[in-house]
Write a protein that holds these residues in place. Sequence first.
Motif, PDB file in Angstrom:
ATOM      1  N   THR A  91       2.595   3.706   0.596  1.00  0.00           N
ATOM      2  CA  THR A  91       1.517   4.633   0.238  1.00  0.00           C
ATOM      3  C   THR A  91       2.007   5.548  -0.877  1.00  0.00           C
ATOM      4  O   THR A  91       3.132   6.070  -0.820  1.00  0.00           O
ATOM      5  CB  THR A  91       1.083   5.492   1.441  1.00  0.00           C
TER       6      THR A  91
ATOM      7  N   LEU B 132      -6.399  14.220  -7.174  1.00  0.00           N
ATOM      8  CA  LEU B 132      -5.528  13.390  -6.339  1.00  0.00           C
ATOM      9  C   LEU B 132      -5.991  11.951  -6.407  1.00  0.00           C
ATOM     10  O   LEU B 132      -7.191  11.654  -6.253  1.00  0.00           O
ATOM     11  CB  LEU B 132      -5.580  13.891  -4.889  1.00  0.00           C
TER      12      LEU B 132
ATOM     13  N   TYR C 285       0.849   8.866  -3.361  1.00  0.00           N
ATOM     14  CA  TYR C 285      -0.033   9.992  -3.689  1.00  0.00           C
ATOM     15  C   TYR C 285       0.322  10.443  -5.106  1.00  0.00           C
ATOM     16  O   TYR C 285       1.504  10.720  -5.392  1.00  0.00           O
ATOM     17  CB  TYR C 285       0.165  11.158  -2.724  1.00  0.00           C
TER      18      TYR C 285
ATOM     19  N   VAL D 208       4.056  13.318   5.243  1.00  0.00           N
ATOM     20  CA  VAL D 208       3.889  11.864   5.373  1.00  0.00           C
ATOM     21  C   VAL D 208       4.530  11.316   6.641  1.00  0.00           C
ATOM     22  O   VAL D 208       4.746  10.096   6.755  1.00  0.00           O
ATOM     23  CB  VAL D 208       4.425  11.137   4.123  1.00  0.00           C
TER      24      VAL D 208
ATOM     25  N   LEU E  25      -9.204  13.009   1.532  1.00  0.00           N
ATOM     26  CA  LEU E  25      -8.150  13.942   1.143  1.00  0.00           C
ATOM     27  C   LEU E  25      -8.510  14.647  -0.164  1.00  0.00           C
ATOM     28  O   LEU E  25      -9.184  14.072  -1.024  1.00  0.00           O
ATOM     29  CB  LEU E  25      -6.822  13.212   0.976  1.00  0.00           C
TER      30      LEU E  25
ATOM     31  N   ASN F 289     -12.280  16.952  -4.623  1.00  0.00           N
ATOM     32  CA  ASN F 289     -11.496  16.029  -5.456  1.00  0.00           C
ATOM     33  C   ASN F 289     -12.425  15.357  -6.461  1.00  0.00           C
ATOM     34  O   ASN F 289     -13.147  14.417  -6.134  1.00  0.00           O
ATOM     35  CB  ASN F 289     -10.799  14.981  -4.589  1.00  0.00           C
TER      36      ASN F 289
ATOM     37  N   LEU G   6      -5.010   8.097  -4.710  1.00  0.00           N
ATOM     38  CA  LEU G   6      -4.336   7.501  -3.556  1.00  0.00           C
ATOM     39  C   LEU G   6      -4.273   5.990  -3.749  1.00  0.00           C
ATOM     40  O   LEU G   6      -5.273   5.347  -4.082  1.00  0.00           O
ATOM     41  CB  LEU G   6      -5.103   7.841  -2.277  1.00  0.00           C
TER      42      LEU G   6
ATOM     43  N   PHE H 189     -12.030   8.227   0.242  1.00  0.00           N
ATOM     44  CA  PHE H 189     -11.047   8.923   1.076  1.00  0.00           C
ATOM     45  C   PHE H 189     -11.343  10.419   1.029  1.00  0.00           C
ATOM     46  O   PHE H 189     -11.851  10.946   0.035  1.00  0.00           O
ATOM     47  CB  PHE H 189      -9.603   8.619   0.648  1.00  0.00           C
TER      48      PHE H 189
ATOM     49  N   ILE I 248      -2.986  18.046   0.296  1.00  0.00           N
ATOM     50  CA  ILE I 248      -1.586  17.698   0.059  1.00  0.00           C
ATOM     51  C   ILE I 248      -0.864  18.822  -0.677  1.00  0.00           C
ATOM     52  O   ILE I 248       0.361  18.975  -0.554  1.00  0.00           O
ATOM     53  CB  ILE I 248      -1.479  16.372  -0.734  1.00  0.00           C
TER      54      ILE I 248
ATOM     55  N   TYR J 296      -2.144   2.184  -2.206  1.00  0.00           N
ATOM     56  CA  TYR J 296      -1.351   1.661  -1.093  1.00  0.00           C
ATOM     57  C   TYR J 296      -1.148   0.160  -1.250  1.00  0.00           C
ATOM     58  O   TYR J 296      -1.875  -0.539  -1.971  1.00  0.00           O
ATOM     59  CB  TYR J 296      -2.028   1.965   0.242  1.00  0.00           C
TER      60      TYR J 296
END
Length: 246
Positions: free
Chosen positions: A129, A118, A131, A156, A99, A70, A120, A97, A104, A122
């Motif tokens: 949350t 991506l 995405y 999710v 991810l 990422n 993220l 993070f 995803i 929150y």
Amino acid sequence: MTSSRLASLRLRGAVSVMLGAALALSACSTATTSPTPNPASSSTRPTVSATPPPTASPTPSPSPTPRFTNEPDEALAGLIPASVGGVPVVVAPFDEFALTPGDIGAAYGDIGDRFVSLALAYVERPRLTLYAMRVEGEPVATADLKPHLATAGRYVGIAGLDPDPWEADVVGGLQVWTRPEDNATAAGTHLYTWSSGEYVFLLIGVDDALNRALIETLPGEPAPSLTPSPSADPSGIPSSSPSASP
């Protein structure tokens, strides 16, 4: 022997010697000289036809492959507001993070294979949350997400792969897909997914007013405007027709 006969014999011998020498010379010339072949006529020559080069078959474009790294995308992160409805929205730093777009992306099938970054975000209370994914290549319509609704929900926390609870909706003039909670999520939970063409979003939150307020701040695909029928009154008030005479 008389002199005339002797002279005749000498003359005959000389002629014989000259004739023999001539024959010998002719024989030598014949033996050393190769006969010149007659040129072949054009009708007997083989015809040579040029072979056309083989036609190159087109090379198919390689299919996109999921990205499991990422790269920081500050423009993508910049789409997310710092607060909504008086509540702070935390945009996670890209190095905090684990991810990746490929993680995803698995929930979105071949569309997810084109996710290149991506972001993220929150909200801690009430829980929400978001995405946000950037898509490479052709723009993605919100309608294109329909085959992947069930897997997006499972990503999710929705149990199972039931697409039926999902339905089309309009939030802030944008087309979205939404569904309520199930027995595996908290009461009041709502899920949303939509696309702006270049970006795909997936949101889950327990306060639906906050969910919708955040969606209204993000890019999306405008819902088609309703075109009034030609007979409709411009004021929007239906005209009353005269009652029929008895």
